[in-house]
Motif scaffolding. Structure first.
Motif, mmCIF file in Angstrom:
data_model
loop_
_atom_site.group_PDB
_atom_site.id
_atom_site.type_symbol
_atom_site.label_atom_id
_atom_site.label_comp_id
_atom_site.label_asym_id
_atom_site.label_seq_id
_atom_site.Cartn_x
_atom_site.Cartn_y
_atom_site.Cartn_z
ATOM 1 N N UNK A 14 -31.447 -29.942 -6.081
ATOM 2 C CA UNK A 14 -31.939 -31.110 -6.818
ATOM 3 C C UNK A 14 -32.934 -30.684 -7.460
ATOM 4 N N UNK A 15 -32.932 -31.160 -8.822
ATOM 5 C CA UNK A 15 -33.978 -31.102 -9.656
ATOM 6 C C UNK A 15 -34.165 -32.316 -10.748
ATOM 7 N N UNK A 25 -31.542 -35.419 -14.310
ATOM 8 C CA UNK A 25 -31.098 -36.387 -13.483
ATOM 9 C C UNK A 25 -30.029 -35.922 -12.416
ATOM 10 N N UNK A 26 -30.073 -36.733 -11.182
ATOM 11 C CA UNK A 26 -29.342 -36.166 -9.953
ATOM 12 C C UNK A 26 -28.521 -37.426 -9.556
ATOM 13 N N UNK A 232 -33.749 -28.562 -2.477
ATOM 14 C CA UNK A 232 -34.673 -29.028 -3.777
ATOM 15 C C UNK A 232 -35.237 -27.946 -4.253
ATOM 16 N N UNK A 233 -35.476 -28.176 -5.623
ATOM 17 C CA UNK A 233 -36.282 -27.239 -6.514
ATOM 18 C C UNK A 233 -37.778 -27.467 -5.924
ATOM 19 N N UNK A 234 -38.260 -26.742 -5.492
ATOM 20 C CA UNK A 234 -39.814 -26.686 -4.646
ATOM 21 C C UNK A 234 -40.792 -26.509 -5.691
ATOM 22 N N UNK A 235 -40.478 -26.251 -6.803
ATOM 23 C CA UNK A 235 -41.511 -26.326 -8.017
ATOM 24 C C UNK A 235 -41.574 -27.630 -8.817
ATOM 25 N N UNK A 236 -40.805 -28.545 -8.334
ATOM 26 C CA UNK A 236 -40.467 -29.845 -9.221
ATOM 27 C C UNK A 236 -41.126 -30.886 -8.173
ATOM 28 N N UNK A 238 -41.563 -34.101 -8.712
ATOM 29 C CA UNK A 238 -40.809 -35.335 -8.551
ATOM 30 C C UNK A 238 -39.606 -35.381 -8.019
ATOM 31 N N UNK A 239 -38.794 -34.129 -7.896
ATOM 32 C CA UNK A 239 -37.743 -34.082 -6.864
ATOM 33 C C UNK A 239 -37.909 -33.881 -5.430
ATOM 34 N N UNK A 240 -39.111 -33.195 -5.094
ATOM 35 C CA UNK A 240 -39.669 -32.929 -3.809
ATOM 36 C C UNK A 240 -40.082 -34.160 -3.488
#
Length: 373
Positions: A14-15, A25-26, A232-236, A238-240
Motif C-alpha cells: 500500500x502506497x 491511489x490504492x 504498507x510502505x513504511x516510509x509513506x 499517509x499510507x501508514x
C-alpha cells in the motif's frame, strides 16, 4: 511439492505517496485529510527526527549511555500513532520515539531512560502508552493480554466511539523470530482480540538481514494464524496512517486483530554501540536515503502551496527543541540506587531490606571518604 527454488509470490504494498512527492491511489485505502493535516504530520516527522538526532549527539558527547536511532522509520511511527484515539493503548519498543511524541510524552523523559537515571518517568495511564520494552517481542504478549481485557470489560464492539477501544503493539522484523510474537498472534486470533500488530520491518535485526530470518514476507504469517495482513510502505506517512486507522477501527468494532508489515529501513545504526558498515554496504543505504520519509512529504507540501515561512518556522521550533533537550539532559538528577530495592517486591523481604541497608552503608562510607579527602 514445493522446493527452495520456487518463486516467492509478490505481496501488494500500500502506497499513497511516492518518494517523488506524487500522490498515489490504492483500491482499499485512502487519505482524506487536507493540507493542514499533512503539515501537522510533517511537523511530527521533523520534531521526531530532531529528538533522535539530538539524543544521538548527546550519547556521542557522553551524556547518554546508549541511544537506539530511529532515523528513516519516522513515517511508520508517526502515521500509525496518529491513527490512535485517546482511549486506545500502545505498547512500543525502545526505538519508537515517534510514537512517544504522538502520545504526548515529553521527549526529555526518553533521555532519562538511556542516561540510566530512571525507567521512563511517565504514567502509562496518562498517555495510553506503555514504557518502552527492551525484551525483544515480549510487548506483543502484553498487548494481547490488554486487548483481551478490553473485550472482557465490554469496551469493544458497542458502536460507541467514545467507548470502543483498541491496542497496538510495535515490534521489529527481528522480533518476529521470537516465539513470543507467534504466541501473541495465535492467542489474539483465537480470541479475536482488538489488537493491531505493527511490524516495523527495517530490514535488520541488529546485523542479521531480514532475508536470513524469513523466506516469505512477514505479512504472510498473518494467514497462518487466521487474521488479515496488510503490507504498507513504511516510509509513506499517509499510507501508514490510512492502513493503521482502518485496522484499529476493525479492532474497535470487534472484528479482531490485524498484522501490518510496514516496510521501512533503519538508515542509521542499531544502537550507538553498533557499526552498520560491517554488515551492509553504502550503496544499499544510499538507495533508501532516496526514499526518505521526510523528503517526500516536503515535496508534496511544496507542490500543494505550503509557504517557505512554514518550513522556516518549523526549523526554528526544532532548534528550540534541540536546545531544550540538551539543557534538560545535563540537568537530569542522578538516581539514588537505594531506591531500587523499594521496587523489587510488593512487600519487601528481610533479605531485600538487609541488602538495601548494606548498600546504604557502603554508599555513605564512600561519600564520607570523598568528603574527608
Amino acid at each position: 511439492m514445493s522446493s527452495s527454488t520456487d518463486p516467492i509470490p509478490e505481496v501488494p504494498l500500500v502506497q499513497l505517496l511516492a518518494p517523488s512527492g506524487e500522490r498515489m491511489t490504492d483500491p482499499q485505502h485512502s487519505f482524506d485529510g487536507d493540507r493542514a493535516e499533512i503539515e501537522a504530520l510533517y511537523r511530527d516527522l521533523v520534531m521526531t527526527r530532531r529528538v533522535d538526532t539530538e539524543a544521538y549527539a548527546l550519547q556521542r558527547h557522553g551524556e547518554l549511555g546508549l541511544w537506539p536511532p530511529a532515523l528513516g522509520q519516522e513515517a511508520a511511527q508517526i502515521g500509525s500513532a496518529r491513527a490512535l484515539r485517546d482511549h486506545d493503548f500502545a505498547f512500543p519498543t525502545y526505538r519508537d520515539h515517534g510514537v512517544a511524541w504522538c502520545r504526548g510524552v515529553d521527549p526529555t523523559l526518553l533521555l532519562g531512560i538511556f542516561r540510566g537515571a530512571d525507567l521512563g518517568g511517565w504514567d502509562p495511564a496518562d498517555h495510553g502508552l506503555a514504557l518502552p520494552n527492551i525484551i525483544i517481542g515480549a510487548q506483543t504478549l502484553h498487548a494481547t493480554g490488554y486487548a483481551m481485557a478490553l473485550s472482557l470489560e465490554g469496551l469493544v464492539g458497542t458502536g460507541d466511539p467514545d467507548r470502543d477501544s483498541a491496542v497496538i503493539a510495535y515490534f521489529g522484523d527481528g522480533a518476529t523470530s521470537q516465539g513470543d510474537v507467534s504466541e501473541a498472534l495465535d492467542w489474539a486470533a483465537v480470541h479475536q482480540s482488538p489488537v493491531v500488530f505493527f511490524c516495523e520491518n527495517n530490514h535488520y535485526a541488529i546485523s542479521v538481514p531480514v532475508a536470513s530470518q524469513t523466506r516469505v514476507p512477514i505479512v504472510q504469517r498473518a494467514a497462518g494464524f487466521g487474521l488479515p495482513g496488510v503490507r504498507v510502505d513504511g516510509n509513506d506517512v499517509l499510507a501508514c496512517l490510512a492502513v493503521t486507522r482502518r485496522a484499529l477501527q476493525r479492532a474497535r468494532d470487534g472484528e479482531g486483530p490485524t498484522l501490518i508489515e510496514a516496510v521501512t529501513y533503519r538508515m542509521g545504526a542499531h544502537t550507538t554501540s553498533d557499526d552498520p558498515s560491517r554488515y551492509r554496504d553504502a550503496a544499499e543505504v544510499d538507495g533508501w536515503k532516496a526514499k526518505d520519509p521526510l523528503d517526500r512529504v516536503r515535496r508534496l507540501l511544496v507542490a500543494e502551496g505550503t509557504t517557505d515561512q512554514f518550513f522556516a518556522d518549523l526549523e526554528d521550533e526544532a532548534d528550540a527543541l534541540g536546545l531544550r533537550l540538551r539543557t534538560a539532559c545535563q540537568q537530569i538528577p542522578e538516581p539514588d540506587l537505594a531506591e531500587l530495592f523499594d521496587h523489587v517486591f510488593v512487600e519487601s523481604t528481610v533479605e531485600n531490606r538487609q541488602q538495601q541497608a548494606e548498600h546504604v552503608a557502603w554508599r555513605d562510607s564512600i561519600e564520607g571518604s570523598v568528603v574527608a579527602s
